[in-house]
Design an enzyme around this catalytic site. Structure first.
Site, short mmCIF file in Angstrom:
data_model
loop_
_atom_site.label_atom_id
_atom_site.label_comp_id
_atom_site.label_asym_id
_atom_site.label_seq_id
_atom_site.Cartn_x
_atom_site.Cartn_y
_atom_site.Cartn_z
CG HIS A 743 -1.94 1.27 1.25
ND1 HIS A 743 -3.05 1.34 0.86
CD2 HIS A 743 -1.57 2.39 1.82
CE1 HIS A 743 -3.49 2.48 1.06
NE2 HIS A 743 -2.67 3.16 1.78
CD GLU A 744 1.69 3.41 3.88
OE1 GLU A 744 1.79 4.30 3.13
OE2 GLU A 744 0.57 3.15 4.77
CG HIS A 747 0.27 6.24 -1.11
ND1 HIS A 747 -0.90 6.51 -1.40
CD2 HIS A 747 0.01 5.24 0.19
CE1 HIS A 747 -1.77 6.13 -0.74
NE2 HIS A 747 -1.38 5.72 0.55
CD GLU A 766 -4.66 7.02 1.51
OE1 GLU A 766 -4.10 5.86 1.36
OE2 GLU A 766 -3.77 7.88 1.87
CE1 TYR A 820 -7.65 5.74 4.47
CE2 TYR A 820 -5.84 4.49 3.75
CZ TYR A 820 -6.30 5.46 4.14
OH TYR A 820 -5.45 6.52 4.84
ZN LIG Z 1 -2.55 5.12 2.17
#
Ligand SMILES: [Zn+2]
Length: 964
Positions: A743-744, A747, A766, A820
Site C-alpha cells: 500500500h505505502e 503511493h 487512497e 480506502y
Molecule cells: Zn495510504
C-alpha cells in the site's frame, strides 16, 4: 497512510450473517444470595448455561458447566419470582423466598407433538410472515442497554487454544437493519494464559477468529431480518421452502415448528432453520440454524481471504470448513420479548502435513447469555465500543485469569461447584464512560476562518509558484525541538506585494529575510502574511528565507489525520522519531506554502541530529557533515516535485543495506531497518521486486528513478516520497507478502507522482493505493483470493459520509476510512464493469502517463477517464464519491413458464446513473444485463426465481428483488 490489522484479516465472526459492527448488580443495600444447581430430570446431569433471572427485576445469570449458579438479589425483591429456563426444557418459576441456598432444581425436557392433521393445513411461510409482522408488537424495539455474559472456547483436537469470558454491556438498537449496528463494551473480562510453545505463530493464527461476541449479536435473526443471508429476509423467500413441521410442547405453551430448507438448485440458500413460534401471539421463541453443505462450501470460499492464503502459504496448513450451527432464543420481560441467548458451534478441519495433522477438528463454542435488561431510556456507548471491531475477541479481552473475577457479576467461575462463601463485598459498578466522543466530522460541526486560511488557494497563495525549498534544520531529541531555516524560491504568477506562507502558530518565527533585509509579517492562526518591500512582476524569480524554531506538536492518534512528530523508542530503548504530517500539513514543523496544489520542482532537506543517530529523509543522501556539539548534518536531495506532507525525517539507530531492481529502468533500493530486525527485514523485502514488477506492469515505470527507492522501518506507515515508511517490522508481518508495504509503496504512483490538488480529493491517493494491494495479491494468489479481499473491504465501508471532502478548507476530520474501503470498491466495480483487464491496465497507465509529477482534481481525473474511454462515467463516480448511499439495483421477477422475465432499474442519487450488472443466467453462469434509471425487461431462458442472483461481490451495489 494505511492502518489495519495486517494478518488476521481471516475471520469467522461475520461468517453467516454480515458482520459490522450494565449494571452488574447495583451498588447498595443488603442482598439475598440465591444459589443452586440445575439438572435434567431424565438424565440427572447438570444443565449448563440455563438462564436464571428475576421475573420482574433485571438481575439474571446463567449456570456454569456444572449447572451451578449464583444470583444476588436486592432484599426488597424477596417477593419476586425466579425463572429458570433452558433450550429444550420446560421453564420453571420459583418464588425467591422458596429458593434456599444450594437448591437442586430439576428441569423437565420438553416434548414434541406430531400432529398429522395440522401438518397439512398450515403454511410455514404464512406463520413466519405473521411472526415478522408481529415483531413490533411482541418485542421491545426501542434502544436498550443489556448486560450479557460471554464465553468463547476454542480448541484444536483436545488442545485448548483460547478460553475467554467476559461481562458485556450492550447497546442494542432494534432496527431491522442489514448490517450489524449493536454496540458493546467489555465491562470485565478474563482469559486463560495459554503457552503455544514454539509453533506460536501457527496457533495464534488458528485461534484468531474475529470478534465472536459481535458475531453472536449478529445471529439475532429477528433484528437482522433484512440481512443478506438471513432466510427470514423477504428478499430470500424465493430461495427457501418453509414447511410447517408440527408443534412442540413447551410447558404450558405449544409452539409451532417451521422447518426452513433451501429450494433445489437455489442460488443462495445456504442455511437450514428450525423456527419455533407461539401460534397465538406469533412470538418466535427460538431459532436453530445450521449451514447446509452448500453453505459450508460458500462460507469457506468467502472466508478464505488474502490473510488465509498468506498464512496457509507461510505456515503450511490449510482449513476446511465443516460444520456451523447455532441457536438463538428470546425471553419475555415486563410484557415484551428480548434476546435471551445465542449459542454457536463451529467445526473446521485443519490439515498440516508438516505437523502431522490430518483433518484435525478445530472447534469453537460460543455462548452469549443476556443476564440483565434495562428498560430505562438507553444512551449509546460513548467509549470502549468494540461492536464495530473485527479484531479477535481474545485480543480485545485483556483481563487476567483471576479467581475472584465473577464475584460481583452473578456468574460462577468455570468448574465451581462449591458455592462461594456468603457476605461478599458490596459490588461496585465501574464508572460509565466519561470520555467525550471526538468530533466526528466538521462537515456537521462547521469550519472556521483558520480552516479557510489553511485550505483555500487564495490570491495571496496563487500569486506565486514555489520552485524550490531548501530546508535546513537541527532536531534536538532532548527537548524535541526543531530550529533552523527554510529557503523558498518561487516564480511570480501574478504581480503582488503581499503573500501567504504557513507555519503553525506554536512555532516561533525568528525572522523572514529577503535580499538580506528582514521583512514585516503578520500571523493569523497558522497563516503568515508577508509584506515585500516592492511589487514583484509576473515571471519574476525571487527567494526568501524563514528562520524559525519551536517544539512541533505530537499527533493525537485517536483523531484520524492528526499529524505531528512521533517520538518513541525502539525495542532496545533508543530514541526513535518520525514526521507524520498528512492532513494536518507540513507547516506543523516547517514553513512553506502548505497547499497540495503547489509542489516545488526539487528540494533539499538537511537535518542535523546527534551523531549517534542515523537520519533518513526523502530522495538521495548527498552528504554528511560533522557539526559542532557532536552532531551530524544529513544532506538529502529530491530531484522531482514533492508534495509537502511527504517531506519527512526519521531519526533512530538504523542499519542500512542496499539492493537493486532491474525494472523498466535500473533502480537502486535502500533499506533502513532496526539492527535487531535485519533477519526479518530480509524475509520481508524479498517480496519487493515482485511487488515493483506488478506496479510497473500496471502503472508504468517507477516515477522517481533518479532519487531511488528507499524503504524505512518506522513508527508509523506513511508514503513519504522515495523514502517510504512501512511501520514497525514484527515477527508476524515479516513475510514477503505484506499488504501494508504494498500500500505505502503504491503511493509512489498514487499520491506522490500524482497528488490531489485539494485534500478533499484524497481518495485519489487512497483508493488507488488500496486497490494496488489487490493487484499484487492477484498476481501472487490469483483472482479469487484477491477478489475475496474486496469482500473484506465491503465490511469496512461505512457509507456514513461522502468520500469527497469539502473543498478549500483542508477538510480532514471526517470518516476517511471510506476513501480506502469504498474508494477501492468503486475502482473494483469500475474494473469489473469494463470487464476487460487489458483496457483497465491501459487506463491506469494512461492516467499515470498524463498526470505524472502534477497535482490534479477529481474532476479532471474523471474528465480524463471519460475522454479516454469515450463514455460518460461522471454519474457513476459522482454516486460513489459524493453520496453516502451505494446504487441499488431494483429487480422484479416474473415466471413465464420455463423462463424468467427480469425487469430492472437503478435507484441512485446521481442523475442519469447507469451501469451494467452481472446476474445469473441459465446454467448458473453469470452474464451482463444493462439497466438504466428507467425500468427495462429481459427474458432469461430456462430460469426460475430461486436460481436468480445478482453479483454483489465484483460490484459494490445494493440489490432489491421482488417476485410476482
Ligand atoms: Zn495510504
Amino acid at each position: 497512510m494505511r492502518s489495519f490489522s495486517l494478518f488476521f484479516l481471516f475471520g469467522l465472526g461475520g461468517a453467516v450473517f454480515p458482520a459490522r459492527g450494565q449494571a452488574p448488580a447495583t451498588v447498595k443495600q443488603s442482598m439475598i444470595r440465591l444459589s443452586g444447581k440445575v439438572t435434567d430430570n431424565a438424565t440427572r446431569r447438570p444443565v449448563a448455561l440455563a438462564s436464571v433471572y428475576l421475573l420482574s427485576g433485571n438481575a439474571g445469570t446463567a449456570t456454569n458447566e456444572l449447572g451451578a449458579f449464583l444470583l444476588k438479589v436486592p432484599a426488597e425483591q424477596l417477593k419476586d419470582t425466579v425463572v429458570i429456563s433452558c433450550l429444550g426444557y420446560v421453564p420453571l418459576k420459583v418464588p425467591v423466598a422458596g429458593l434456599p441456598a444450594n437448591t437442586v432444581i430439576v428441569l423437565q425436557p420438553s416434548s414434541i407433538l406430531a400432529d398429522e392433521i395440522t401438518l397439512k393445513s398450515r403454511s410455514g411461510l404464512g406463520l413466519v410472515k405473521k411472526a415478522l409482522a408481529a415483531i413490533p408488537a411482541n418485542y421491545d424495539t426501542t434502544a436498550r442497554r443489556l448486560n450479557a455474559f460471554y464465553r468463547e472456547k476454542i480448541s484444536l483436537g483436545d488442545f485448548e487454544l483460547s478460553n475467554n469470558e467476559a461481562v458485556l454491556d450492550i447497546y442494542k438498537v432494534f432496527a431491522a437493519g442489514k448490517t450489524l449496528n449493536d454496540q458493546m463494551r467489555i465491562v470485565k473480562g478474563r482469559k486463560k494464559k495459554i503457552d503455544y510453545g514454539r509453533d506460536a505463530q501457527f496457533y495464534y493464527w488458528i485461534s484468531s477468529i474475529s470478534n465472536g461476541a459481535r458475531g453472536s449479536l449478529g445471529d439475532d435473526l429477528l433484528k437482522y431480518s433484512q440481512a443478506e443471508n438471513n432466510p427470514l429476509n423477504p428478499e430470500n423467500y424465493r430461495y427457501y421452502a418453509f414447511q410447517y413441521a408440527g408443534s412442540v410442547e413447551n410447558g404450558t405453551q405449544t409452539l409451532a415448528h417451521v422447518h426452513v430448507t433451501p429450494k433445489k438448485r437455489s442460488a443462495k440458500g445456504i442455511l437450514e432453520l428450525d423456527v419455533y413460534l407461539d401460534e397465538d401471539t406469533y412470538v418466535i421463541h427460538r431459532i436453530d440454524y445450521a449451514l447446509t453443505e452448500a453453505g459450508v462450501r460458500e462460507t469457506s470460499r468467502k472466508n478464505k481471504k488474502l490473510g488465509y492464503f498468506i498464512m496457509s502459504k507461510f505456515l503450511g496448513a490449510s482449513l476446511d470448513y465443516h460444520k456451523f450451527t447455532g441457536t438463538v432464543t428470546y425471553k419475555p420481560f415486563r410484557g415484551k420479548w428480548y434476546l435471551d441467548r445465542v449459542t454457536r458451534h463451529w467445526e473446521i478441519l485443519v490439515e498440516s502435513e508438516k505437523r502431522n495433522m490430518f483433518k484435525r477438528p478445530w472447534t469453537t463454542d460460543i455462548d452469549l447469555v443476556v443476564t440483565g435488561i434495562s428498560t430505562e431510556k438507553a444512551k449509546p456507548i460513548e467509549s470502549g465500543n468494540i461492536g464495530d471491531k473485527d479484531t479477535p475477541f481474545s485480543t480485545l479481552n485483556s483481563g487476567d485469569y483471576n479467581d475472584d473475577f465473577w464475584e460481583n457479576y452473578n456468574i460462577l467461575k468455570q468448574g465451581a461447584d462449591v458455592l462461594p462463601a456468603p457476605a461478599a463485598p458490596v459490588p461496585v459498578a465501574p464508572p460509565a464512560g466519561t470520555v467525550k466522543p471526538l468530533r466526528y466530522s466538521n462537515r456537521q460541526n462547521g469550519f472556521t476562518r483558520a480552516d479557510t486560511l489553511r485550505g483555500t488557494l487564495s490570491p495571496l497563495r496563487s500569486c506565486y509558484d514555489v520552485t524550490f525549498y531548501h530546508l535546513d534544520v537541527a532536531v534536538d531529541p532532548g527537548n524535541r525541538s526543531v530550529s533552523g531555516n527554510n529557503l523558498i524560491r518561487f516564480k511570480t504568477v501574478s504581480p503582488f506585494r503581499k503573500m501567504q506562507l504557513d507555519l503553525y502558530q506554536n512555532m516561533v518565527i525568528d525572522s523572514i529575510v529577503y535580499r538580506s533585509e528582514p521583512l514585516t509579517y503578520r500571523r493569523e492562526f497558522d497563516a503568515v502574511f508577508i509584506d515585500l518591500p516592492h511589487e514583484l512582476a509576473k515571471g519574476d524569480l525571487a527567494e526568501l528565507k524563514v528562520w524559525y524554531h519551536g517544539v512541533p506538536k505530537t499527533p493525537n492518534r485517536a483523531i484520524p489525520m492528526d499529524g505531528g512528530i512521533l517520538w518513541d523508542t525502539d525495542s532496545l530503548g533508543n530514541t526513535w522519531a518520525q514526521v507524520v504530517s498528512q492532513g494536518s500539513g507540513a507547516s506543523l514543523w516547517w514553513p512553506n506554502k502548505d497547499h497540495q496544489s503547489d509542489e516545488p520542482d526539487s528540494m533539499k532537506t538537511w537535518i542535523t541530529v546527534p551523531s549517534q543517530f542515523t537520519e533518513i529523509s526523502n530522495g538521495r543522501l548527498t552528504g554528511k557533515t560533522n557539526m559542532p556539539g557532536n552532531r551530524t548534518r544529513y544532506e538529502w536531495a529530491v530531484s522531482y516535485p514533492i508534495n509537502n506532507y511527504n517531506v519527512t525525517f526519521n531519526i533512530g539507530m538504523y542499519d542500512h543495506y542496499t539492493a537493486s531492481f532491474a525494472g523498466v529502468n535500473p533502480l537502486t533500493i535502500d533499506y533502513y531497518v532496526m539492527p535487531y530486525n535485519c533477519g526479518r527485514a530480509r524475509k520481508l523485502f524479498s517480496g519487493v521486486p515482485g511487488m515493483l514488477k506488478v506496479f510497473e506492469d500496471n502503472f508504468g515505470a517507477y516515477p522517481f528513478n533518479r532519487d531511488g527507492f528507499t524503504l524505512v522501518e518506522s513508527l508509523y506507515p506513511m508514503e513519504h516520497q522515495s523514502g517510504v515508511c512501512i511501520g514497525r517490522i514484527t515477527e508476524q508481518n515479516a513475510t514477503q507478502i505484506n499488504p501494508l508495504l504494498w500500500h505505502e509503496s503504491a503511493h509512489e504512483w498514487w499520491g506522490n507522482a500524482i497528488t490531489a490538488k485539494d485534500i478533499a480529493d484524497m481518495w485519489i491517493h487512497e483508493a488507488f493505493a488500496t486497490y494496488a494491494e489487490v493487484m499484487v495479491a492477484e498476481k501472487i494468489f490469483g483472482k479469487e483470493p484477491a477478489y475475496n479481499y474486496m469482500l473484506e473491504e465491503q465490511k469496512k465501508a461505512g457509507n456514513k459520509e461522502p468520500i469527497t471532502g469539502v473543498y478549500n478548507v483542508n477538510h480532514i476530520h471526517y470518516d476517511i476510512g471510506d476513501m480506502y474501503s469504498k474508494g477501492s470498491l468503486m475502482l473494483h466495480t469500475f474494473r469489473n464493469m469494463l470487464a476487460n483487464d487489458g483496457k483497465w491496465t491501459a487506463l491506469l497507465r494512461a492516467i499515470q502517463n498524463s498526470f505524472r509529477y502534477q497535482t490534479l482534481s477529481a474532476a479532471s481525473l474523471i474528465g480524463f477517464i471519460n475522454n479516454y474511454l469515450q463514455q460518460d462515467y461522471t454519474p457513476f463516480f459522482k454516486q460513489y464519491l459524493e453520496y453516502t448511499r451505494i446504487p441499488v439495483l431494483e429487480v422484479k421477477l416474473q415466471q413465464k413458464g420455463a423462463n424468467l422475465l427480469v425487469t430492472s432499474w437503478w435507484t441512485a442519487d446521481a442523475a442519469g446513473f447507469k451501469m451494467p450488472a452481472r446476474v445469473t443466467v441459465a446454467g448458473g453462469r453469470f452474464g451482463f444485463i444493462y439497466p438504466s434509471d428507467k425500468p427495462s425487461s429481459i427474458l432469461l431462458k430456462n430460469m426460475t426465481a430461486a436460481q436468480f442472483d445478482v453479483d454483489k461481490e465484483r460490484f459494490y451495489i445494493g440489490v432489491k428483488v421482488s417476485k410476482e
